[in-house]
Design a protein around this motif. Structure first.
Motif, PDB file in Angstrom:
ATOM      1  N   SER A  56       2.177   1.690  -3.528  1.00 23.92           N
ATOM      2  CA  SER A  56       0.931   1.978  -4.595  1.00 23.92           C
ATOM      3  C   SER A  56       0.446   3.350  -4.261  1.00 23.92           C
ATOM      4  O   SER A  56       0.283   4.189  -5.410  1.00 23.92           O
ATOM      5  CB  SER A  56      -0.241   1.235  -3.805  1.00 23.92           C
ATOM      6  OG  SER A  56      -1.543   1.727  -4.678  1.00 23.92           O
ATOM      7  N   GLU A  57       0.876   4.046  -2.950  1.00 21.82           N
ATOM      8  CA  GLU A  57       0.601   5.378  -2.661  1.00 21.82           C
ATOM      9  C   GLU A  57       1.722   6.318  -3.387  1.00 21.82           C
ATOM     10  O   GLU A  57       1.195   7.164  -3.995  1.00 21.82           O
ATOM     11  CB  GLU A  57       0.645   5.783  -1.248  1.00 21.82           C
ATOM     12  CG  GLU A  57      -0.769   5.720  -0.860  1.00 21.82           C
ATOM     13  CD  GLU A  57      -1.797   6.887  -1.177  1.00 21.82           C
ATOM     14  OE1 GLU A  57      -1.684   7.926  -0.720  1.00 21.82           O
ATOM     15  OE2 GLU A  57      -2.431   6.527  -2.206  1.00 21.82           O
ATOM     16  N   VAL A  58       2.845   5.770  -3.466  1.00 23.44           N
ATOM     17  CA  VAL A  58       3.897   6.527  -4.030  1.00 23.44           C
ATOM     18  C   VAL A  58       3.523   6.747  -5.637  1.00 23.44           C
ATOM     19  O   VAL A  58       3.723   8.021  -6.295  1.00 23.44           O
ATOM     20  CB  VAL A  58       5.279   5.902  -4.018  1.00 23.44           C
ATOM     21  CG1 VAL A  58       6.299   6.517  -4.862  1.00 23.44           C
ATOM     22  CG2 VAL A  58       5.759   5.841  -2.389  1.00 23.44           C
ATOM     23  N   ASN A  59       3.144   5.708  -6.270  1.00 24.55           N
ATOM     24  CA  ASN A  59       2.699   5.690  -7.590  1.00 24.55           C
ATOM     25  C   ASN A  59       1.787   6.668  -8.135  1.00 24.55           C
ATOM     26  O   ASN A  59       1.671   7.394  -8.883  1.00 24.55           O
ATOM     27  CB  ASN A  59       2.519   4.138  -8.150  1.00 24.55           C
ATOM     28  CG  ASN A  59       3.615   3.648  -8.302  1.00 24.55           C
ATOM     29  OD1 ASN A  59       4.470   4.056  -9.309  1.00 24.55           O
ATOM     30  ND2 ASN A  59       3.745   2.321  -7.792  1.00 24.55           N
ATOM     31  N   ARG A  60       0.584   6.556  -6.926  1.00 23.23           N
ATOM     32  CA  ARG A  60      -0.612   7.278  -7.123  1.00 23.23           C
ATOM     33  C   ARG A  60      -0.130   8.953  -7.073  1.00 23.23           C
ATOM     34  O   ARG A  60      -0.548   9.807  -7.833  1.00 23.23           O
ATOM     35  CB  ARG A  60      -1.588   7.246  -6.181  1.00 23.23           C
ATOM     36  CG  ARG A  60      -3.019   7.935  -6.390  1.00 23.23           C
ATOM     37  CD  ARG A  60      -3.899   7.919  -5.347  1.00 23.23           C
ATOM     38  NE  ARG A  60      -3.359   8.393  -4.064  1.00 23.23           N
ATOM     39  CZ  ARG A  60      -3.373   9.802  -3.662  1.00 23.23           C
ATOM     40  NH1 ARG A  60      -3.726  10.758  -4.663  1.00 23.23           N
ATOM     41  NH2 ARG A  60      -2.764  10.326  -2.655  1.00 23.23           N
ATOM     42  N   LYS A  61       0.673   9.017  -6.247  1.00 28.68           N
ATOM     43  CA  LYS A  61       0.991  10.702  -6.002  1.00 28.68           C
ATOM     44  C   LYS A  61       1.957  10.999  -6.804  1.00 28.68           C
ATOM     45  O   LYS A  61       2.051  12.106  -7.452  1.00 28.68           O
ATOM     46  CB  LYS A  61       1.686  10.791  -4.615  1.00 28.68           C
ATOM     47  CG  LYS A  61       0.884  10.690  -3.388  1.00 28.68           C
ATOM     48  CD  LYS A  61       1.292  10.921  -2.021  1.00 28.68           C
ATOM     49  CE  LYS A  61       2.106   9.608  -1.645  1.00 28.68           C
ATOM     50  NZ  LYS A  61       2.413   9.862  -0.142  1.00 28.68           N
TER      51      LYS A  61
ATOM     52  N   GLU B  18       0.822  -1.122   0.043  1.00 23.47           N
ATOM     53  CA  GLU B  18       0.027   0.087  -0.080  1.00 23.47           C
ATOM     54  C   GLU B  18       0.737   1.316  -0.028  1.00 23.47           C
ATOM     55  O   GLU B  18       0.468   2.252  -0.656  1.00 23.47           O
ATOM     56  CB  GLU B  18      -1.081   0.110   1.242  1.00 23.47           C
ATOM     57  CG  GLU B  18      -0.365  -0.008   2.630  1.00 23.47           C
ATOM     58  CD  GLU B  18      -0.102  -1.397   3.010  1.00 23.47           C
ATOM     59  OE1 GLU B  18      -0.237  -1.609   4.268  1.00 23.47           O
ATOM     60  OE2 GLU B  18      -0.106  -2.537   2.199  1.00 23.47           O
ATOM     61  N   PHE B  19       1.679   1.352   0.526  1.00 24.23           N
ATOM     62  CA  PHE B  19       3.083   2.232   0.529  1.00 24.23           C
ATOM     63  C   PHE B  19       3.362   2.699  -0.852  1.00 24.23           C
ATOM     64  O   PHE B  19       3.451   3.622  -1.438  1.00 24.23           O
ATOM     65  CB  PHE B  19       4.130   1.902   1.436  1.00 24.23           C
ATOM     66  CG  PHE B  19       5.053   3.342   1.555  1.00 24.23           C
ATOM     67  CD1 PHE B  19       4.991   4.336   2.414  1.00 24.23           C
ATOM     68  CD2 PHE B  19       6.108   3.320   0.552  1.00 24.23           C
ATOM     69  CE1 PHE B  19       5.818   5.353   2.666  1.00 24.23           C
ATOM     70  CE2 PHE B  19       7.124   4.528   0.669  1.00 24.23           C
ATOM     71  CZ  PHE B  19       6.626   5.400   1.654  1.00 24.23           C
TER      72      PHE B  19
ATOM     73  N   THR C  93       6.539  10.361   1.509  1.00 27.05           N
ATOM     74  CA  THR C  93       5.274  10.747   2.231  1.00 27.05           C
ATOM     75  C   THR C  93       4.599  12.003   1.911  1.00 27.05           C
ATOM     76  O   THR C  93       3.468  12.724   2.626  1.00 27.05           O
ATOM     77  CB  THR C  93       5.483  10.653   3.687  1.00 27.05           C
ATOM     78  OG1 THR C  93       6.572  11.570   3.820  1.00 27.05           O
ATOM     79  CG2 THR C  93       5.912   9.403   4.360  1.00 27.05           C
TER      80      THR C  93
ATOM     81  N   SER D 295       2.183  14.833   0.767  1.00 29.26           N
ATOM     82  CA  SER D 295       0.650  14.782   0.772  1.00 29.26           C
ATOM     83  C   SER D 295       0.250  15.499  -0.583  1.00 29.26           C
ATOM     84  O   SER D 295       0.875  16.170  -1.422  1.00 29.26           O
ATOM     85  CB  SER D 295      -0.008  15.501   1.640  1.00 29.26           C
ATOM     86  OG  SER D 295       0.149  16.970   1.718  1.00 29.26           O
ATOM     87  N   ASP D 296      -1.173  15.272  -1.079  1.00 30.11           N
ATOM     88  CA  ASP D 296      -1.650  15.833  -2.377  1.00 30.11           C
ATOM     89  C   ASP D 296      -1.809  17.230  -2.170  1.00 30.11           C
ATOM     90  O   ASP D 296      -1.448  17.888  -2.949  1.00 30.11           O
ATOM     91  CB  ASP D 296      -3.133  15.205  -2.330  1.00 30.11           C
ATOM     92  CG  ASP D 296      -3.277  13.721  -2.914  1.00 30.11           C
ATOM     93  OD1 ASP D 296      -2.082  12.970  -2.930  1.00 30.11           O
ATOM     94  OD2 ASP D 296      -4.361  13.180  -3.184  1.00 30.11           O
TER      95      ASP D 296
END
Length: 390
Positions: free
Chosen positions: A297-302, A294-295, A368, A370-371
């Motif tokens: 995955s968040e890197v890729n999304r951001k 999940e970490f 880390t 944020s959006d």
């Protein structure tokens, strides 16, 4: 008179007292949005509570014993590295430069161990950066790093970056290794195409040469995978790791297959501080965090969000920017102006960036981020670029 701190850096007139996540804060409370992360080091941000806790807990126990004894924290970190990578073994260092030195030694010792000590030529690529030691600068061959430091360590041949035809012509069954960064950092955030990485792996297999990857800057989740070479579906024989692995604490590692490390027996390498309990306690916690699916995955999304906004920035300032390139949160803005001018303009907007070669501005925020901070970062970069528009 010479400063008490050896003047090998042209430092900005800035000093930071503390940090909070993506923010670096001066003594007077001015907050700077940090898109450099200590040159891709603070992967989990400033004063990350998980890392503070790991370091504090270990600091109350034992700091240093040397490698004359077993170090449980080092063994835990090595286990995590082996379990999550191609490697069978790991040597823990204090820095990327130390990792590069060991990688070079390991290549030479491998061939000596096989009874062919004269097979020592390592092929590297223009634009590479592997550290500042004598071996590492010889590997890069860049004039700005080698001038005045000769005679250089022999055994390196430098090829044009990304030129696979030149590599095909250079590599033979006498080549000891090919050493490269999957994504060049200092060289200007230049990713090597996956197809080229697969070809290099195949050429090494055909000739018996070792493949050595430098993932000091591109590793530890920076590109959206734990290591950038995973996108190509290949694995190296030896790999250098540092920067993000310690989350700000000095730490590095060399990972290797059992075969590549066969010559590194007792007495062939060592380090007084390398693998100390403090560093390894922090590094193990970093590994536990960044290996979570999940970490990443968040890197890729951001990363997708950041890149989309940066494309808009490029379009808004065609006299300043040329294009966006990179992978994950290892991004570069190819500039039409001097990147150093943009860095300075960013200081006025309280945003920190890092210049690189090939006229590129590096953006290496904490993973880390944020959006909302991504939006704020682009707004500040927009204002900085506006200061340079002609």
């Amino acid at each position: 008179m010479i400063p008490h701190v050896l003047p090998t850096y042209n430092r900005a007139d800035l000093a930071f007292e503390r940090g909070e996540g993506t923010w670096a804060i001066t003594a007077d409370g001015t907050r700077y949005l940090d898109l450099g992360a200590g040159i891709a080091v603070n992967a989990l941000g400033h004063a990350n509570p998980d890392l503070v806790a790991a370091l504090t807990e270990q600091a109350g126990k034992i700091w240093h014993v040397s490698n004359l004894y077993h170090i449980p924290q080092q063994e835990k970190l090595a286990d995590l590295l082996v379990e999550n990578t191609f490697a069978d073994t790991a040597f823990i260092t204090n820095s990327g430069t130390e990792a590069a030195e060991l990688a070079i030694k390991m290549v030479r010792k491998y061939w000596d161990h096989k009874g062919d000590p004269d097979r020592h030529e390592i092929l590297t690529f223009e634009g590479a950066f592997h550290g500042r030691s004598t071996g590492a600068i010889a590997a890069s061959g860049a004039e700005k790093m080698v001038k005045g430091f000769g005679p250089l360590m022999p055994g390196f041949r430098h090829l044009p970056w990304g030129d696979m035809e030149a590599l095909k012509a250079a590599i033979t069954n006498r080549t000891a290794a090919v050493m490269l960064e999957p994504v060049q950092g200092e060289g200007g955030i230049r990713p090597l195409p996956d197809a080229d990485l697969r070809l290099i792996r195949a050429l090494c297999d055909q000739t018996g040469a070792l493949l050595v990857l430098d993932e000091v800057q591109s590793g530890m989740g920076r590109t959206g995978k734990l290591f950038a070479h995973e996108y190509a579906g290949i694995a190296p024989d030896i790999m250098m790791v540092a920067k993000g692995i310690g989350g700000g604490f000095p730490l590095g590692a060399v990972l290797a297959t059992e075969q590549a490390a066969a010559g590194m027996v007792a007495g062939t390498h060592g380090s007084t501080y390398g693998g100390n309990p403090l560093a390894c306690a922090v590094g193990a916690r970093v590994m536990e965090i960044v290996t979570q699916p999940e970490f990443l995955s968040e890197v890729n999304r951001k990363a997708g969000l950041f890149r989309q906004k940066l494309e808009g920035l490029v379009a808004a300032h065609p006299e300043v920017f040329e294009l966006v390139r990179g992978q994950g949160l290892m991004l570069g803005l190819k500039c039409k102006v001097a990147p150093a001018d943009l860095v300075r303009a960013g200081y006025a907007e309280q945003v920190l960036t890092v210049a690189a070669a090939d006229n590129t501005l590096r953006l290496l925020p904490p993973l880390t981020i944020s959006d909302a901070e991504i939006s704020e970062a682009v707004a500040r970069l927009d204002r900085a670029a506006g200061r340079l528009d002609v």
